[in-house]
Design a protein around this motif. Structure first.
Motif, PDB file in Angstrom:
ATOM      1  N   LEU A  51       0.644  -1.136  -0.072  1.00  0.00           N
ATOM      2  CA  LEU A  51      -0.106   0.121   0.108  1.00  0.00           C
ATOM      3  C   LEU A  51       0.872   1.200  -0.014  1.00  0.00           C
ATOM      4  O   LEU A  51       1.725   1.278   0.801  1.00  0.00           O
ATOM      5  N   VAL A  52       0.680   2.133  -0.718  1.00  0.00           N
ATOM      6  CA  VAL A  52       1.617   3.311  -0.951  1.00  0.00           C
ATOM      7  C   VAL A  52       0.487   4.567  -1.028  1.00  0.00           C
ATOM      8  O   VAL A  52      -0.561   4.734  -1.644  1.00  0.00           O
ATOM      9  N   ALA A  53       0.837   5.381   0.062  1.00  0.00           N
ATOM     10  CA  ALA A  53      -0.129   6.602  -0.085  1.00  0.00           C
ATOM     11  C   ALA A  53       0.585   7.719  -1.122  1.00  0.00           C
ATOM     12  O   ALA A  53       1.701   7.982  -1.201  1.00  0.00           O
ATOM     13  N   VAL A  54      -0.287   8.212  -1.985  1.00  0.00           N
ATOM     14  CA  VAL A  54       0.042   9.061  -3.272  1.00  0.00           C
ATOM     15  C   VAL A  54      -0.819  10.485  -2.664  1.00  0.00           C
ATOM     16  O   VAL A  54      -1.964  10.223  -2.500  1.00  0.00           O
ATOM     17  N   VAL A  55      -0.156  11.560  -3.333  1.00  0.00           N
ATOM     18  CA  VAL A  55      -0.773  12.820  -3.188  1.00  0.00           C
ATOM     19  C   VAL A  55      -0.460  13.550  -4.501  1.00  0.00           C
ATOM     20  O   VAL A  55       0.758  13.270  -5.077  1.00  0.00           O
ATOM     21  N   ALA A  56      -1.185  14.270  -4.810  1.00  0.00           N
ATOM     22  CA  ALA A  56      -0.950  15.055  -6.058  1.00  0.00           C
ATOM     23  C   ALA A  56       0.407  15.992  -5.885  1.00  0.00           C
ATOM     24  O   ALA A  56       0.519  16.617  -4.707  1.00  0.00           O
ATOM     25  N   GLY A  78     -10.664  11.276   5.468  1.00  0.00           N
ATOM     26  CA  GLY A  78     -10.393  11.392   6.712  1.00  0.00           C
ATOM     27  C   GLY A  78      -9.033  11.805   7.281  1.00  0.00           C
ATOM     28  O   GLY A  78      -8.138  12.026   6.184  1.00  0.00           O
ATOM     29  N   ASP A  79      -8.687  11.253   8.527  1.00  0.00           N
ATOM     30  CA  ASP A  79      -7.163  11.363   8.736  1.00  0.00           C
ATOM     31  C   ASP A  79      -6.491  10.273   7.901  1.00  0.00           C
ATOM     32  O   ASP A  79      -6.829   9.099   8.090  1.00  0.00           O
ATOM     33  N   PRO A  80      -5.284  10.953   7.337  1.00  0.00           N
ATOM     34  CA  PRO A  80      -4.549   9.763   6.517  1.00  0.00           C
ATOM     35  C   PRO A  80      -3.798   8.837   7.254  1.00  0.00           C
ATOM     36  O   PRO A  80      -4.203   7.800   6.642  1.00  0.00           O
ATOM     37  N   SER A  81      -3.741   8.705   8.415  1.00  0.00           N
ATOM     38  CA  SER A  81      -3.118   7.760   8.975  1.00  0.00           C
ATOM     39  C   SER A  81      -3.795   6.775   9.536  1.00  0.00           C
ATOM     40  O   SER A  81      -3.890   5.423   9.127  1.00  0.00           O
ATOM     41  N   SER A 110       3.196  13.505  12.100  1.00  0.00           N
ATOM     42  CA  SER A 110       3.609  12.968  10.934  1.00  0.00           C
ATOM     43  C   SER A 110       2.715  11.708  10.765  1.00  0.00           C
ATOM     44  O   SER A 110       2.354  10.850  11.488  1.00  0.00           O
ATOM     45  N   VAL A 111       2.245  11.470   9.370  1.00  0.00           N
ATOM     46  CA  VAL A 111       1.536  10.287   8.830  1.00  0.00           C
ATOM     47  C   VAL A 111       2.162   9.010   9.332  1.00  0.00           C
ATOM     48  O   VAL A 111       1.780   8.141   9.870  1.00  0.00           O
ATOM     49  N   ALA A 112       3.583   9.100   8.996  1.00  0.00           N
ATOM     50  CA  ALA A 112       4.564   8.207   9.149  1.00  0.00           C
ATOM     51  C   ALA A 112       4.723   7.706  10.587  1.00  0.00           C
ATOM     52  O   ALA A 112       4.650   6.310  11.051  1.00  0.00           O
ATOM     53  N   VAL A 113       4.894   8.703  11.405  1.00  0.00           N
ATOM     54  CA  VAL A 113       5.004   8.345  12.876  1.00  0.00           C
ATOM     55  C   VAL A 113       3.463   7.820  13.560  1.00  0.00           C
ATOM     56  O   VAL A 113       3.547   6.882  14.167  1.00  0.00           O
ATOM     57  N   HIS A 114       2.502   8.361  13.081  1.00  0.00           N
ATOM     58  CA  HIS A 114       1.090   7.692  13.435  1.00  0.00           C
ATOM     59  C   HIS A 114       0.897   6.373  13.041  1.00  0.00           C
ATOM     60  O   HIS A 114       0.659   5.508  13.921  1.00  0.00           O
TER      61      HIS A 114
END
Length: 173
Positions: free
Chosen positions: A12-17, A101-104, A139-143
Motif C-alpha cells: 500500500l502506497v500513499a499518493v498525493v498530487a 479523513g485522517d490520513p494515518s 507525521s503520518v509515518a509516525v502515526h
C-alpha cells in the motif's frame, strides 16, 4: 478502481498530487520484487468517511459545511493519469483507492482490509509550511508506525546530508 488485482497481500502506497515520483517508484519496486500488487491510495483530509463499498467507491462529506457535498469521492483524474504513466511501463498489478479523513487512520484501515504487507509513505515536504502542517497534524509515518502492526517504509523526499540542518531544527547558537 481495480486495474488487475484486489491488492490482498500487496504493498500500500500513499499518493498525493504533486508528490515526487520517488515514493511511487520505490513502492512499485518493492511490489515488483515481492511479486505482489500495488495499491495506490489517496486520502482527502478535508472530508470524513461516511461509507465505502466493495467496488472502491467512497462516500465522504466535507468537514466544512460551506463546501459542496458530494455523494462519492472520485480519485483525482490528474493523479490517476500520473500514476498510470509511471506504472504502465512496469507491467505491475495495481489498483487505485480514494480515501477520506485522517490520513494515518484511513491508510491503516485500508491496510487491514487488504492485509497489506507494507505501507509506503514519503517524508513530509520541506520548509515552513510543511513544518507547520506536521506540528499541527503530526507525521503520518509516525502515526502509522505507532498505531498499527505492519511495517511502514518511509521514502526520503529531500534528504539532508549529515552536516546539514533540517528545516525544523533550531539554528546553531
Amino acid at each position: 478502481m481495480s486495474e488487475n488485482d484486489s491488492g490482498h497481500g500487496g504493498v500500500l502506497v500513499a499518493v498525493v498530487a504533486g508528490q515526487p515520483v520517488t515514493v511511487l517508484e520505490q513502492a512499485a519496486r518493492l511490489a515488483d520484487d515481492l511479486d505482489v500488487p500495488l495499491v495506490c491510495a489517496n486520502v482527502d483530509p478535508n472530508r470524513y468517511l461516511v461509507s465505502s463499498y466493495v467496488d472502491g467507491t467512497v462516500v465522504a462529506l466535507p468537514y466544512d459545511p460551506d463546501l459542496p457535498e458530494t455523494e462519492d469521492e472520485p480519485f483525482d483524474s490528474e493523479l490517476e493519469a500520473h500514476i498510470r504513466a509511471v506504472l504502465a511501463p512496469l507491467g505491475l498489478r495495481f489498483s487505485l483507492e480514494q480515501l477520506a479523513g485522517d490520513p494515518s487512520w484511513a491508510l491503516a484501515r485500508l491496510a487491514e482490509e487488504l492485509d497489506a504487507r507494507y505501507i509506503v509513505v514519503g517524508t513530509r515536504e520541506a520548509g515552513v509550511r510543511g513544518s507547520l502542517r506536521e506540528f499541527f497534524n503530526g507525521s503520518v509515518a509516525v502515526h502509522l508506525a505507532h498505531r498499527q502492526h505492519r511495517p511502514v517504509i518511509v521514502v526520503p523526499l529531500a534528504p539532508v546530508d549529515g552536516s546539514g540542518r533540517l528545516p525544523w531544527e533550531d539554528p546553531p547558537v
